[in-house]
Design an enzyme around this catalytic site. Sequence first.
Site, PDB file in Angstrom:
ATOM      1  N   TYR A 143       0.815  -1.214   0.000  1.00  0.00           N
ATOM      2  CA  TYR A 143       0.000   0.000   0.000  1.00  0.00           C
ATOM      3  C   TYR A 143       0.853   1.271   0.000  1.00  0.00           C
ATOM      4  CZ  TYR A 143      -4.075  -2.929   1.084  1.00  0.00           C
ATOM      5  OH  TYR A 143      -5.069  -3.868   1.047  1.00  0.00           O
ATOM      6  N   LYS A 194       3.418 -15.189   2.230  1.00  0.00           N
ATOM      7  CA  LYS A 194       3.462 -16.062   1.056  1.00  0.00           C
ATOM      8  C   LYS A 194       4.920 -16.320   0.683  1.00  0.00           C
ATOM      9  CE  LYS A 194       0.725 -17.290  -1.686  1.00  0.00           C
ATOM     10  NZ  LYS A 194       0.175 -18.653  -1.921  1.00  0.00           N
ATOM     11  N   ASP A 227      -3.098 -17.796   1.820  1.00  0.00           N
ATOM     12  CA  ASP A 227      -4.275 -18.431   1.241  1.00  0.00           C
ATOM     13  C   ASP A 227      -4.788 -19.563   2.124  1.00  0.00           C
ATOM     14  OD1 ASP A 227      -1.895 -19.737   0.647  1.00  0.00           O
ATOM     15  OD2 ASP A 227      -2.475 -20.307  -1.385  1.00  0.00           O
ATOM     16  N   ASP A 251      -5.252  -6.881   5.709  1.00  0.00           N
ATOM     17  CA  ASP A 251      -6.479  -6.226   5.266  1.00  0.00           C
ATOM     18  C   ASP A 251      -7.534  -7.269   4.915  1.00  0.00           C
ATOM     19  OD1 ASP A 251      -8.323  -4.362   4.408  1.00  0.00           O
ATOM     20  OD2 ASP A 251      -7.075  -3.542   2.811  1.00  0.00           O
ATOM     21  N   ASP A 255     -10.885  -8.832   7.629  1.00  0.00           N
ATOM     22  CA  ASP A 255     -12.293  -8.754   7.239  1.00  0.00           C
ATOM     23  C   ASP A 255     -12.926 -10.139   7.200  1.00  0.00           C
ATOM     24  OD1 ASP A 255     -12.245  -6.038   7.071  1.00  0.00           O
ATOM     25  OD2 ASP A 255     -12.927  -5.917   4.998  1.00  0.00           O
TER      26      ASP A 255
END
Length: 370
Positions: A143, A194, A227, A251, A255
Amino acid sequence: MPTNKKLLILAGDGIGPEVMTQVKRVLDWFAKNQALKFDVEDDLVGGCAIDKHGMPLTDETMAKAMKADAVLLGAVGGPKWDNLPFEIKPERGLLRLRKDMELFANLRPAIVFDALAEASSLKTELVAGLDIVIVRELTGGVYFGSPRGIETLPNGERRGINTQVYTTSEIVRVARVAFELARKRGRKVCSVEKANVMESGVLWREEVTKLHKAEYSDVELSHMYADNCAMQLVRQPKQFDVIVTDNLFGDLLSDCAAMLTGSLGMLPSASLGAPDANGRRKALYEPVHGTAPDIAGKDLANPLACLLSLAMMFRYSFDLGSSADLLEQAAKNVVAAGFRTGDIMAAGCTKVSTTRMGDEILKELDRLAK
């Protein structure tokens, strides 16, 4: 507290002002009943700041945030400002607060109240008693990395560029927050990245492992690909205690974890900076929910996430654990008694407005304080 602490309230847009009104009522209760008095100042962020000042956050407001002992934020954004240029969208005000205050650690609890276990989209037995925290790195990663932007290639195609980048110090400081938090909880940290396809993930895993070995061997550490973590959160969420991860994955995963509880309207968050020489951290507290423009101004919003963010402020900025416990218990009791805003409504319960929910919280605080 021997002297009044400075609290900056940025109610923002949409339902932000409505839920923040209930926060102010609860602050007044603590001032009157527990002598917890704050010097409170209000200002603008997001769309309302754009409407008045032409920008989502003014330098003057930013200066106030830097001087405050804590900042409480409601929500920013809405369809009214969707077509503005990217650099002045309401959300840029929130990003500037996080960046300039160096709020590198975002704490997102996902706690299922016993009375709301059936509200989750997962089977009740999978979420009953759930209590996990996601620690998201907030000021680095894709970001904020550079180079970034949109460019036109020689062949006329356009290309969007964002860069995922982390340094050792950025990884270590957020991992340390996670380990310290785990020591006060279940002593388990799952570090998520990852590393199988990203060099930044390899570095993340190596630095977290090194810190764990050097300083936190009393805490159980595991590693998981992002994942797989997303899948495990909906498969067996109670296997986790504290999850620490980068900005992008945090992020997404926070959620995902949020909806395990049944409603975004129930979830608080804290964004913390590094402690200074006096142990003071810059900090911003905000509910996870957005501006909900479809119900804004209708006295329908759930104020509990914002009130629980206030409880996090008591705990993490002012070491007022008993006050935080009191407010959290009041929220649990009110929900257990069947008082529900529309987002958590269930058969046999009493549907209440934003204001009425605030009324019930104050009544329960009175009862608990006797």
